[in-house]
Design a protein around this motif. Structure first.
Motif, PDB file in Angstrom:
ATOM      1  N   ALA A 177       4.532  -7.093  -9.256  1.00 32.08           N
ATOM      2  CA  ALA A 177       5.053  -5.845  -9.786  1.00 32.08           C
ATOM      3  C   ALA A 177       4.888  -4.684  -8.818  1.00 32.08           C
ATOM      4  CB  ALA A 177       4.351  -5.502 -11.102  1.00 32.08           C
ATOM      5  N   ASN A 178       3.978  -4.824  -7.835  1.00 30.26           N
ATOM      6  CA  ASN A 178       3.754  -3.729  -6.897  1.00 30.26           C
ATOM      7  C   ASN A 178       4.781  -3.692  -5.781  1.00 30.26           C
ATOM      8  OD1 ASN A 178       1.463  -2.894  -8.270  1.00 30.26           O
ATOM      9  ND2 ASN A 178       0.134  -4.289  -7.130  1.00 30.26           N
ATOM     10  N   THR A 179       5.657  -4.677  -5.706  1.00 26.14           N
ATOM     11  CA  THR A 179       6.629  -4.748  -4.630  1.00 26.14           C
ATOM     12  C   THR A 179       7.826  -3.869  -4.934  1.00 26.14           C
ATOM     13  OG1 THR A 179       5.946  -6.987  -4.158  1.00 26.14           O
ATOM     14  CG2 THR A 179       8.053  -6.279  -3.253  1.00 26.14           C
ATOM     15  N   GLU A 185      13.369  -2.531   1.975  1.00 27.07           N
ATOM     16  CA  GLU A 185      11.965  -2.176   2.128  1.00 27.07           C
ATOM     17  C   GLU A 185      11.391  -2.762   3.405  1.00 27.07           C
ATOM     18  OE1 GLU A 185       9.703  -3.822  -1.008  1.00 27.07           O
ATOM     19  OE2 GLU A 185      10.460  -5.840  -0.720  1.00 27.07           O
ATOM     20  N   THR A 186      10.460  -2.025   4.001  1.00 29.19           N
ATOM     21  CA  THR A 186       9.812  -2.474   5.233  1.00 29.19           C
ATOM     22  C   THR A 186       8.314  -2.628   5.054  1.00 29.19           C
ATOM     23  OG1 THR A 186       9.613  -0.172   5.958  1.00 29.19           O
ATOM     24  CG2 THR A 186      11.565  -1.393   6.677  1.00 29.19           C
ATOM     25  N   HIS A 187       7.823  -2.564   3.846  1.00 28.49           N
ATOM     26  CA  HIS A 187       6.411  -2.783   3.587  1.00 28.49           C
ATOM     27  C   HIS A 187       6.232  -3.251   2.148  1.00 28.49           C
ATOM     28  CE1 HIS A 187       6.988   1.368   2.073  1.00 28.49           C
ATOM     29  NE2 HIS A 187       6.091   1.002   1.166  1.00 28.49           N
ATOM     30  N   ARG A 188       5.080  -3.839   1.896  1.00 30.05           N
ATOM     31  CA  ARG A 188       4.741  -4.294   0.558  1.00 30.05           C
ATOM     32  C   ARG A 188       3.240  -4.182   0.391  1.00 30.05           C
ATOM     33  NH1 ARG A 188       6.794 -10.081  -0.859  1.00 30.05           N
ATOM     34  NH2 ARG A 188       5.335 -10.650   0.796  1.00 30.05           N
ATOM     35  N   LYS A 189       2.809  -3.649  -0.746  1.00 28.62           N
ATOM     36  CA  LYS A 189       1.391  -3.476  -1.036  1.00 28.62           C
ATOM     37  C   LYS A 189       1.089  -4.102  -2.398  1.00 28.62           C
ATOM     38  CE  LYS A 189      -0.083   0.670  -1.895  1.00 28.62           C
ATOM     39  NZ  LYS A 189      -0.484   2.077  -1.674  1.00 28.62           N
ATOM     40  N   PHE A 261     -10.102  -3.466  -2.576  1.00 27.83           N
ATOM     41  CA  PHE A 261      -9.336  -4.026  -1.468  1.00 27.83           C
ATOM     42  C   PHE A 261      -7.860  -3.957  -1.821  1.00 27.83           C
ATOM     43  CE2 PHE A 261     -13.490  -5.941  -1.071  1.00 27.83           C
ATOM     44  CZ  PHE A 261     -13.731  -5.953   0.293  1.00 27.83           C
ATOM     45  N   THR A 262      -7.034  -4.067  -0.804  1.00 28.74           N
ATOM     46  CA  THR A 262      -5.595  -4.152  -1.008  1.00 28.74           C
ATOM     47  C   THR A 262      -4.984  -4.984   0.109  1.00 28.74           C
ATOM     48  OG1 THR A 262      -3.584  -2.871  -1.430  1.00 28.74           O
ATOM     49  CG2 THR A 262      -5.021  -2.080   0.310  1.00 28.74           C
ATOM     50  N   ILE A 263      -3.822  -5.543  -0.173  1.00 31.07           N
ATOM     51  CA  ILE A 263      -3.071  -6.328   0.807  1.00 31.07           C
ATOM     52  C   ILE A 263      -1.825  -5.539   1.183  1.00 31.07           C
ATOM     53  CG2 ILE A 263      -1.791  -8.449   1.242  1.00 31.07           C
ATOM     54  CD1 ILE A 263      -4.661  -9.036   1.097  1.00 31.07           C
ATOM     55  N   VAL A 264      -1.639  -5.287   2.482  1.00 32.37           N
ATOM     56  CA  VAL A 264      -0.486  -4.533   2.974  1.00 32.37           C
ATOM     57  C   VAL A 264       0.281  -5.411   3.952  1.00 32.37           C
ATOM     58  CG1 VAL A 264       0.297  -2.497   4.232  1.00 32.37           C
ATOM     59  CG2 VAL A 264      -1.643  -2.321   2.673  1.00 32.37           C
ATOM     60  N   ALA A 507      -3.601   4.208   0.759  1.00 33.31           N
ATOM     61  CA  ALA A 507      -4.422   3.439  -0.178  1.00 33.31           C
ATOM     62  C   ALA A 507      -5.865   3.937  -0.180  1.00 33.31           C
ATOM     63  CB  ALA A 507      -4.370   1.953   0.193  1.00 33.31           C
ATOM     64  N   ARG A 508      -6.414   4.251   0.981  1.00 30.22           N
ATOM     65  CA  ARG A 508      -7.793   4.725   1.049  1.00 30.22           C
ATOM     66  C   ARG A 508      -7.942   6.115   0.433  1.00 30.22           C
ATOM     67  NH1 ARG A 508      -9.515   2.512   7.136  1.00 30.22           N
ATOM     68  NH2 ARG A 508      -9.805   0.350   6.474  1.00 30.22           N
ATOM     69  N   VAL A 509      -6.964   6.987   0.656  1.00 29.84           N
ATOM     70  CA  VAL A 509      -7.030   8.316   0.057  1.00 29.84           C
ATOM     71  C   VAL A 509      -6.904   8.217  -1.460  1.00 29.84           C
ATOM     72  CG1 VAL A 509      -5.869  10.550  -0.092  1.00 29.84           C
ATOM     73  CG2 VAL A 509      -6.193   9.463   2.132  1.00 29.84           C
ATOM     74  N   ASP A 510      -6.013   7.373  -1.942  1.00 30.80           N
ATOM     75  CA  ASP A 510      -5.864   7.188  -3.388  1.00 30.80           C
ATOM     76  C   ASP A 510      -7.139   6.633  -4.008  1.00 30.80           C
ATOM     77  OD1 ASP A 510      -3.306   8.122  -3.176  1.00 30.80           O
ATOM     78  OD2 ASP A 510      -2.369   6.129  -3.168  1.00 30.80           O
TER      79      ASP A 510
END
Length: 648
Positions: A177-179, A185-189, A261-264, A507-510
């Motif tokens: 759902a985060n895609t 698109e050029t990124h996915r988290k 953690f997150t996957i980018v 992601a880190r700021v959030d």
């Protein structure tokens, strides 16, 4: 004379004192320790490394068979000293495996580990990866899955849509759902839990076995004695180790620390070690459509496992040792670090500095001689008046400042664009009349080291030099290379703000805003000012024998929330008046006058009055011992920063 943080606890196992020097960016270091980045070329290298390991396994098995045959025939063999794969297998069954993390084992239990999801007792290695040949197949499945995850970045938009439909239609699959649903698109988290779920479903591998990937690979490499074979260089397995490290971190932390953690997955610069090296202009849209392939200059598909919580890496150290000290000349404001690292300080203190003379002159230059505001904001960067004012400021300062001048830019791209404009305007030719010009290389570390040596040589011979560097580059961390006459002036052009469009930075700021209750605007200002403070502090080694001019060239430094984050020793006393914004011509006059006093030799009676005698030290120790008896009875953390002092 530096900032410090000390954590003590009588219940700790070790009485050792752990000191982190230059700890102004310790939160970034801690997060990078638990973060792993792999790109498409890294996966190709890992595949080749797997092939070499597979060949080595076949060779070892053949040697074992030959040895057994010779033993049956009654002949001896010289290969008995070579470790056997069967011996490794039996070792994995009977003894715990080393995860490659520092620990002290007591009563067969681990006392220190970064893999916090494991139980207190050691677990055996899963049976499906104990055999070397089985483990090779295990790794091959993981690498192929990672390749599939990166392949969608280089395929056409139609292929992306088809790939999404295929992933969503898989049995027990996850549509993620985060895609972003945009086909361009050029990124996915996404969350690590979602990524791990798709990994196990697609490959059929168990999550428990994934946790042992890195440790099992280390065991195999030790069995093969990689450094003992000319054809097997340990450095060639760095990519394979990175893949195994990412997999183990993912499986170990996903249950207890999924939100940390997150996957980018994105297109990024393969050779950059930090997203902060690049900014909006450098990451401008450079996409071209060629034959159904998405092409981006100097960028490759990248998979990044990103840690968002710095306390995960630091907390084992705080729990392991009684006393931990964090120290740096750029730790400001002090109260920010307990929030980022999530510890409770017992004491926060500013250690006084004794200045024998006015050895620091900080100033803010907000406008050029034509009274036009100077700033590196995106809207002002292309203004010819701003470019000209920055160049004129540099020429006028180099004409009055002796020896070396260090200039920091917010990014590599902006440094290159300014140099091109200055070359067309003739400003570079004017600079060479006063000093030699040196430039930090973007990716070539050896060339940067050679350039820095030549810069120091130019300063030693009296010719003088000006060194162009980047605020978050390699030279900015060389705290002992630009002091004394190598850095008589430090000029910071603009605010060294992190690249706001980076998925990792966002992601880190959030995370800081959501879980640590740190507003995003406050974090941006804090991070930019600590980096600027670090650049300035690098050029001042000793207040007794060194002096330096600090120039902050941007109108945004005039804001109170930014100036308040400068270290106390830098803005104490008369420096508060000096930090009032000036124009270029006014600042040059002030600096010329100040340099006449800074360059005067130090009187020896003044130096002796500032130094402690043996009796002063003994008296200080007696007072400290009395205070420590009451302080050490409970856990404590001490944070301190230097300030200006008139006396010893």
């Amino acid at each position: 004379n530096e900032d410090a943080a000390v954590s003590t606890n009588n219940n700790k196992q070790s009485d050792a004192v752990v000191v982190f020097d230059q700890a102004h960016n310790i939160d970034s270091i801690c997060m990078n320790i638990l973060s792993v980045t792999i790109h498409s070329t890294c996966l190709d290298q890992a595949t080749r490394s797997l092939g070499r390991l597979s060949s080595e396994i076949s060779r070892r098995k053949q040697m074992t068979n030959n040895t057994n045959g010779n033993n049956n025939n009654g002949s001896s063999s010289s290969s008995s000293s070579i470790p056997s794969l069967q011996d490794e297998y039996e070792s994995l069954v009977d003894t715990p495996i080393d995860h490659g993390v520092f620990f002290r084992k007591e009563n067969n239990k681990k006392e220190f580990s970064l893999y916090t999801n494991q139980s207190e007792d050691w677990e055996p290695v899963p049976g499906n990866i104990r055999r070397a040949e089985h483990f090779i197949g295990f790794l091959r499945k993981i690498i192929e899955y990672y390749k599939v995850q990166l392949r969608w970045l280089t395929t056409s938009p139609n292929a992306k849509v088809n790939n999404k439909n295929m992933i969503g239609s898989k049995k027990n699959g996850n549509t993620n759902a985060n895609t972003n649903e945009n086909s361009n698109e050029t990124h996915r988290k996404e969350s690590p839990l979602s990524f791990l779920h798709r990994l196990t479903n697609s490959t059929g591998l168990e999550a428990k076995a994934l946790r042992f990937t890195y440790a099992r690979l280390l065991s195999l490499l030790r069995t093969f004695q990689i450094t003992s074979y000319p054809l097997l260089d340990s450095k060639s397995f760095a990519s394979l180790l990175a893949v195994a490290d990412l997999t183990s971190l993912l499986a170990n932390h996903v249950t207890d620390h999924n939100s940390k953690f997150t996957i980018v997955t994105e297109l990024s610069h393969m050779d950059s070690s930090s997203p902060s090296y690049h900014d909006e202009q450098e990451n401008a849209d450079m996409n071209n459509q060629k034959g159904g392939m998405l092409v981006r200059k100097d960028k490759v598909p990248t998979l990044q496992f990103v840690c968002l919580d710095a306390s995960l890496a630091l907390s084992p150290i705080l729990e392991r040792f009684r006393t931990v000290v964090l120290t740096s000349t750029a730790m400001s404001p002090l109260e920010f670090y307990p929030k980022l690292l999530q510890f409770t300080p017992t004491l926060m203190h500013a250690f006084p500095l004794s200045f024998s003379q006015n050895c620091v002159y900080p100033t803010i230059i907000a406008r050029g001689s034509d009274q036009i505001a100077m700033s590196t904001k995106t809207s002002d960067r292309t203004s010819l008046s701003v470019v000209r004012n920055y160049g004129s400021l540099l020429v006028e300062l180099c004409s009055i400042i002796p020896d070396g001048v260090v200039v920091y830019f917010p990014s590599y791209s902006y440094m290159e664009s300014l140099l091109q404009e200055w070359d067309a305007m003739g400003i570079l030719r004017q600079l060479t009349k006063y000093k030699l010009v040196f430039l930090e290389e973007v990716y070539d570390l050896n060339q940067t080291t050679l350039t820095l040596d030549n810069y120091r040589l130019a300063c030693d011979t009296g010719r003088g030099g000006i060194f162009f560097a980047v605020a978050r580059g390699r030279v900015s961390e060389c705290s002992q290379m630009l002091d004394y006459h190598y850095g008589r002036a430090t000029i910071v052009f603009g605010l060294p703000i992190l690249y706001s469009q980076s998925q990792i930075v966002q992601a880190r700021v959030d995370y800081c805003q959501t879980y640590l209750e740190i507003p995003s605007a406050e974090y941006w200002n804090f991070d930019a000012m600590r980096q600027a403070s670090k650049c300035l502090a690098n050029t001042l080694r000793s207040p007794l024998t060194d002096y330096s001019i600090f120039v902050l060239a941007d109108i945004r430094y005039n804001h109170k929330e930014k100036r308040s984050k400068l270290p106390g020793w830098m803005v104490a006393g008369d420096s508060q008046q000096q930090l009032e914004p000036m124009s270029t011509d006014h600042a040059v006059q002030q600096i010329r006058s100040v340099l006449r006093h800074m360059g005067q030799p130090i009187l020896q009676p003044v130096v002796r009055s500032l130094l402690w005698t043996r009796e002063d030290i003994l008296l200080r120790n007696r007072k400290t011992t009395t205070t420590t008896d009451t302080t050490m009875s409970s856990a404590s953390v001490v944070v301190a920063e230097p300030v200006k002092s008139e006396g010893p």
